[in-house]
Design a protein around this motif. Structure first.
Motif, PDB file in Angstrom:
ATOM      1  N   THR A 127       0.847  -1.189   0.000  1.00 47.58           N
ATOM      2  CA  THR A 127       0.000   0.000   0.000  1.00 47.58           C
ATOM      3  C   THR A 127       0.886   1.243   0.000  1.00 47.58           C
ATOM      4  N   LEU A 128       0.626   2.144  -0.942  1.00 50.22           N
ATOM      5  CA  LEU A 128       1.467   3.319  -1.150  1.00 50.22           C
ATOM      6  C   LEU A 128       0.648   4.574  -0.886  1.00 50.22           C
ATOM      7  N   THR A 129       1.100   5.359   0.093  1.00 52.92           N
ATOM      8  CA  THR A 129       0.404   6.579   0.482  1.00 52.92           C
ATOM      9  C   THR A 129       1.418   7.697   0.682  1.00 52.92           C
ATOM     10  N   GLY A 130       0.942   8.889   0.992  1.00 58.13           N
ATOM     11  CA  GLY A 130       1.830   9.988   1.348  1.00 58.13           C
ATOM     12  C   GLY A 130       2.120  10.929   0.191  1.00 58.13           C
ATOM     13  N   ASP A 131       2.664  12.094   0.565  1.00 59.91           N
ATOM     14  CA  ASP A 131       2.952  13.136  -0.412  1.00 59.91           C
ATOM     15  C   ASP A 131       4.328  13.000  -1.049  1.00 59.91           C
ATOM     16  N   GLU A 132       5.257  12.318  -0.369  1.00 57.91           N
ATOM     17  CA  GLU A 132       6.608  12.170  -0.876  1.00 57.91           C
ATOM     18  C   GLU A 132       6.742  10.889  -1.698  1.00 57.91           C
ATOM     19  N   PRO A 133       7.591  10.880  -2.726  1.00 56.33           N
ATOM     20  CA  PRO A 133       7.811   9.648  -3.499  1.00 56.33           C
ATOM     21  C   PRO A 133       8.303   8.514  -2.604  1.00 56.33           C
ATOM     22  N   LEU A 153      -0.824  -7.721  -4.242  1.00 57.28           N
ATOM     23  CA  LEU A 153      -1.667  -6.569  -4.541  1.00 57.28           C
ATOM     24  C   LEU A 153      -0.857  -5.300  -4.321  1.00 57.28           C
ATOM     25  N   ILE A 154      -0.736  -4.486  -5.357  1.00 55.78           N
ATOM     26  CA  ILE A 154      -0.042  -3.204  -5.263  1.00 55.78           C
ATOM     27  C   ILE A 154      -1.077  -2.104  -5.438  1.00 55.78           C
ATOM     28  N   HIS A 155      -1.222  -1.264  -4.398  1.00 57.59           N
ATOM     29  CA  HIS A 155      -2.248  -0.220  -4.414  1.00 57.59           C
ATOM     30  C   HIS A 155      -1.591   1.145  -4.251  1.00 57.59           C
ATOM     31  N   ALA A 156      -1.583   1.920  -5.333  1.00 57.34           N
ATOM     32  CA  ALA A 156      -1.082   3.295  -5.289  1.00 57.34           C
ATOM     33  C   ALA A 156      -2.268   4.229  -5.081  1.00 57.34           C
ATOM     34  N   GLU A 179      -1.952  -7.990  -8.781  1.00 57.43           N
ATOM     35  CA  GLU A 179      -2.932  -6.945  -9.055  1.00 57.43           C
ATOM     36  C   GLU A 179      -2.313  -5.579  -8.787  1.00 57.43           C
ATOM     37  N   ILE A 180      -2.557  -4.645  -9.701  1.00 56.75           N
ATOM     38  CA  ILE A 180      -2.014  -3.295  -9.590  1.00 56.75           C
ATOM     39  C   ILE A 180      -3.167  -2.313  -9.726  1.00 56.75           C
ATOM     40  N   VAL A 181      -3.403  -1.547  -8.675  1.00 58.36           N
ATOM     41  CA  VAL A 181      -4.488  -0.563  -8.659  1.00 58.36           C
ATOM     42  C   VAL A 181      -3.860   0.821  -8.551  1.00 58.36           C
ATOM     43  N   VAL A 182      -4.082   1.655  -9.568  1.00 55.45           N
ATOM     44  CA  VAL A 182      -3.515   2.999  -9.604  1.00 55.45           C
ATOM     45  C   VAL A 182      -4.669   3.991  -9.526  1.00 55.45           C
ATOM     46  N   ASP A 183      -4.792   4.626  -8.356  1.00 52.68           N
ATOM     47  CA  ASP A 183      -5.904   5.540  -8.148  1.00 52.68           C
ATOM     48  C   ASP A 183      -5.695   6.866  -8.880  1.00 52.68           C
ATOM     49  N   GLU A 184      -6.712   7.694  -8.838  1.00 51.95           N
ATOM     50  CA  GLU A 184      -6.731   8.967  -9.563  1.00 51.95           C
ATOM     51  C   GLU A 184      -5.488   9.812  -9.287  1.00 51.95           C
TER      52      GLU A 184
END
Length: 405
Positions: A127-133, A153-156, A179-184
């Motif tokens: 799970t990938l969150t936050g403002d920094e790369p 499962l990779i969720h950006a 699975e790769i989910v790339v949100d807006e």
């Protein structure tokens, strides 16, 4: 364009028909392939698929006999050991298959993928969150020689920028779904490295869904293993979504490396680029690349291009390259595809040799330049340097002289 509807196995009869085929419309005496890729049968239940014979459209170029234990055998679906290095904004953990995110990126199109899906006890979630790369590297090694399944499962999340590297080494018999989910608004790069031992067998289905104004860059790098088949599918689901799918592979003697790529343009003003490059050297080296691009009726303004290039370095090799493009709307910016398989360019070799470079070194430089173009698209200097060094090892592990000219 019209297409035959996908067929399923009828439990009330003993006849099991081939998925991805339908009865011929002229008398119903034969089977014809489903022409629209999006209409292929999908299911998470392996029993919903008929037995794989090797004649199916998605298996006919694969060594089915060597893959049989992963296609319909019993799989170990327990969690495995992995090594993860992550920066801030990234979390890696096991979750239950009932996690609501599981299944949002895609559904298996073949029996092996469904076998893996139904066998796993846990899903490895990134799970990938936050403002920094953020950056995540997941290493897997020592999975042993028993057939096993995996699910990642990779969720950006929205508006994030991330790099995820999946590195595979050692020996294994593995069939998995990623699975790769790339949100807006998110920008995600995924690199999967197949640096397996010589006896490894690996089947992987990657499913990606890309949201509004989001971008996915996906890289498949296959160097090791006995049989490696990585099939990425990208669903451009949001307006302005963008994907770049890259691949680089080097097949040695007796090695089978396969990629079946699918890009589904399903939203307005979406963009895709597909670029796979491979080299083959040694008796029995085999590569397969199939590229399917579908531009749907709901995708005006699409800009799409796919290509595959293969460089043959010796006798006794075989490269199959099949690009397919289907367009259901005339309102597009552009679409095209290209494929080429060839030998060394004599002019390039002559140019280098005329400047005092030996023939062997000239050949090495040409091949390295050909393949490294894709690697340099990753955008992470340390990883790029390591992969170019790995390609150098491939080139020096067997002589390039005496090959096809």
């Amino acid at each position: 364009m019209s297409a035959a509807a996908p067929t399923t196995a009828d439990s009330t009869t003993s006849e099991r028909v081939q998925h991805g085929a339908g009865a011929h419309t002229d008398g119903g005496w034969g089977l014809v392939p489903v022409q629209t890729r999006s209409e292929r049968f999908t299911s998470t239940d392996p029993n919903a698929f008929p037995d794989v014979t090797g004649r199916e459209v998605d298996w006919k170029l694969s060594p089915v006999t060597r893959l049989r234990p992963l296609i319909d055998g019993t799989l170990d679906g327990s969690p495995y050991a992995y090594l993860a290095r992550e920066t801030g904004g990234a979390v890696v953990d096991w979750v239950d298959p009932s996690d609501p995110r599981v299944g949002t990126a895609g559904t298996p199109e073949d029996k092996a993928s469904a076998n893996a899906w139904s066998s796993v006890e846990k899903v490895l979630a990134v799970t990938l969150t936050g403002d920094e790369p953020s950056t995540v590297t997941i290493g897997r090694s020592g999975l042993d020689s028993e057939p096993r399944s995996g699910h990642t499962l990779i969720h950006a999340t929205a508006n994030t920028t991330s790099l995820v590297v999946l590195r595979n080494t050692g020996s294994a018999q593995l069939v998995e779904n990623v699975e790769i989910v790339v949100d807006e608004g998110a920008h995600l790069t995924v690199v999967t490295l197949q640096e397996w031992d010589d006896d490894a067998i690996h089947l992987a289905s990657h499913f990606a869904t890309i949201g509004r104004d989001a971008q996915l860059k996906h890289f498949v790098v296959s160097l090791g293993g006995s049989v490696v088949r990585v099939n990425p599918s990208a669903h451009l689901a949001g307006q302005g979504s963008d994907t770049e799918l890259y691949g680089v592979y080097f097949a040695d003697a007796g090695q089978h490396l396969e990629q079946q790529v699918y890009v589904n343009h399903d939203a307005p003003n979406s963009r895709s680029r597909v670029n796979y490059k491979g080299a083959l050297q040694g008796e029995g080296a085999r590569t397969v690349w199939i590229g399917d691009v579908l531009i749907g009726r709901s995708a005006p303004g699409t800009d799409s291009y796919e290509q595959n290039r293969n460089l043959v370095l010796s006798e006794g090799t075989r490269a199959d390259s099949i690009p397919n493009l289907e367009i259901e709307t005339g309102d597009i910016q552009g679409a095209g595809h290209a494929s080429a398989t060839g030998r060394f360019d004599d002019e390039h070799l002559f140019y280098l040799q005329s400047r005092g470079i030996s023939e062997d070194e000239a050949r090495r430089l040409v091949v390295l330049g050909f393949l490294s173009e894709v690697v340099q698209k990753i955008g992470e200097p340390g990883l790029q340097d390591r992969l170019i060094a790995a390609l150098e090892v491939e080139l020096t592990s067997a002589p390039t002289t005496g090959g096809v000219r």
